[in-house]
Design an enzyme around this catalytic site. Structure first.
Site, mmCIF file in Angstrom:
data_model
loop_
_atom_site.group_PDB
_atom_site.id
_atom_site.type_symbol
_atom_site.label_atom_id
_atom_site.label_comp_id
_atom_site.label_asym_id
_atom_site.label_seq_id
_atom_site.Cartn_x
_atom_site.Cartn_y
_atom_site.Cartn_z
ATOM 1 N N TYR A 32 -4.554 3.460 7.531
ATOM 2 C CA TYR A 32 -5.814 2.738 7.563
ATOM 3 C C TYR A 32 -6.777 3.411 8.531
ATOM 4 C CZ TYR A 32 -2.688 -0.637 5.389
ATOM 5 O OH TYR A 32 -1.770 -1.225 4.575
ATOM 6 N N SER A 64 0.803 -1.236 0.000
ATOM 7 C CA SER A 64 0.000 0.000 0.000
ATOM 8 C C SER A 64 0.828 1.274 0.000
ATOM 9 C CB SER A 64 -0.893 0.031 1.233
ATOM 10 O OG SER A 64 -2.114 -0.568 0.952
ATOM 11 N N VAL A 121 0.963 -3.648 4.159
ATOM 12 C CA VAL A 121 0.831 -4.934 4.846
ATOM 13 C C VAL A 121 2.094 -5.781 4.853
ATOM 14 C CG1 VAL A 121 -1.671 -5.202 4.625
ATOM 15 C CG2 VAL A 121 -0.174 -6.058 2.830
ATOM 16 N N TYR A 180 -2.526 -2.522 -10.528
ATOM 17 C CA TYR A 180 -2.458 -2.195 -9.093
ATOM 18 C C TYR A 180 -1.721 -3.299 -8.321
ATOM 19 C CZ TYR A 180 -4.066 -2.057 -4.261
ATOM 20 O OH TYR A 180 -4.101 -2.074 -2.887
HETATM 21 N N1 GLU Z 1 -1.793 -5.372 -2.255
HETATM 22 C C1 GLU Z 1 -2.497 -5.260 -1.010
HETATM 23 C C2 GLU Z 1 -3.998 -5.287 -1.255
HETATM 24 O O1 GLU Z 1 -4.470 -4.598 -2.105
HETATM 25 C C3 GLU Z 1 -2.055 -4.005 -0.331
HETATM 26 C C4 GLU Z 1 -2.688 -3.848 0.986
HETATM 27 C C5 GLU Z 1 -1.945 -2.970 1.936
HETATM 28 O O2 GLU Z 1 -0.702 -2.893 1.957
HETATM 29 O O3 GLU Z 1 -2.652 -2.339 2.714
HETATM 30 O O4 GLU Z 1 -4.719 -6.011 -0.635
#
Ligand code: GLU
Length: 334
Positions: free
Chosen positions: A264, A86, A282, A212
């Protein structure tokens, strides 16, 4: 959306806050202290919803500080690489602001917090501004769909080039993480289709989700994160390469979104404790920006229940206080 001034309105007088980091020796001492102080902390759990992330060594721990003047200080596994996840979101958002202007980016993506999890479908249903902001998956996939390019391949090349300019070196993708997430990201595909249904996605939903997912799989180190953060701290100029990666206005707007939604649904707690714009991912990384002064990059994989690195938050808090970075801190004038 708040009533906005004209896009090109410039106040008669504009000032920029200034300030310096402490001396190099003081930064080195603070880094060593932070590393030692937070080293024994083992709380949290490594993300496992993307199978390849579960295999990481939970004791990995790297810290880096990059100043707006080009200095760099490190501790621990600062050069070890992990997937950006993210943390790619603010940098892709900055590229979108460059491409379409920050007002259009705000209209199409939103800049308000959701108060819900990063991959919430409910947030899309509950709010008329479906994407909500570019730091949650809905807004982030929509941001990716706005990256210029005649097709998904060209959009991907532009993202790699843009994020590499932020880092000051060519970034490459972690194939294993990409394949692992691509095989399990039905939820993100669902989010993209839902947004498409609401008219809030700006390219093909499956292709946008794929680009993405690739952008989340780019490999970075704590040093890269610190330099990327320092670029946003330095009016969009990478202080290591001297390249103007984005405009100062874009850097400023990107940091505002980070302050609102970078950690978040616990972004308020983060701002309360640390007082700086930051973004977590994450895989356990956190980038933090001290406007005008520099960037911090931290990597420690075990996460709290909101998905933020436990040790990363504590180290950043330590450094924010030790280096005098909290944007809200002041001393009485007597
Ligand atoms: N690639 C992860 C997703 O889209 C990233 C999530 C994150 O780092 O918060 O679920």
């Amino acid at each position: 959306m708040a009533p906005s001034l004209e896009d090109d309105w410039v106040p008669p007088r504009a000032a920029v806050s200034t300030g310096e980091l402490p001396s190099g020796a003081d930064i080195e001492t603070a880094l060593a202290e932070a590393y030692e102080h937070c080293g024994p902390i083992t709380d949290g759990n490594v993300a496992d919803y993307i199978p390849a992330l579960a295999a990481v060594d939970p004791s990995s721990f790297g810290i880096a500080v990059a100043s707006s003047r080009g200095g760099l200080w490190t501790a621990g596994d600062a050069y070890s690489e992990f997937s950006i996840q993210s943390i790619s979101k603010p940098f892709v958002f900055a590229l979108v602001c460059e491409a379409i202007g920050h007002d259009a980016a705000r209209r199409k993506l939103g800049v308000n917090a959701t108060g819900l999890a990063f991959n919430s479908v409910m947030a899309i249903e509950l709010n008329d501004q479906r994407t909500m902001n570019p730091m949650v998956n809905a807004g982030a996939i929509a941001a990716t769909s706005l990256i210029p390019g005649v097709d998904a391949d060209e959009q991907w090349s532009n993202i790699v080039a843009g994020l590499s300019s932020f880092a000051g070196r060519p970034l490459t993708m972690d194939e294993e993480v990409y394949r692992s997430e691509a095989a399990t990201n039905l939820r993100n595909q669902g989010i993209a289709h839902l947004l498409d249904g609401y008219g809030f996605l700006y390219a093909d939903p499956d292709e946008s989700t794929d680009v993405y997912t690739k952008q989340c799989s780019l490999r970075v180190s704590s040093v890269d994160l610190a330099v990327m953060g320092a670029t946003l701290a330095d009016g969009g100029v990478n202080p290591r390469t001297g390249q103007q990666v984005v405009t100062a206005v874009t850097a400023k707007r990107t940091l505002a979104v980070l302050a609102t939604a970078g950690l978040y649904e616990t972004s308020g707690d983060w701002l309360f404790d640390i007082g700086l714009p930051g973004k977590s991912g994450v895989s356990g990384g956190i980038v933090t920006v001290s406007p005008g002064k520099g960037g911090l990059g931290v990597w420690s994989p075990p996460l709290d229940s909101a998905g933020n690195s436990v040790r990363g938050q504590l180290v950043t808090r330590y450094l924010s206080d030790a280096l005098g970075l909290n944007l809200f801190a002041s001393v009485p004038l007597n």
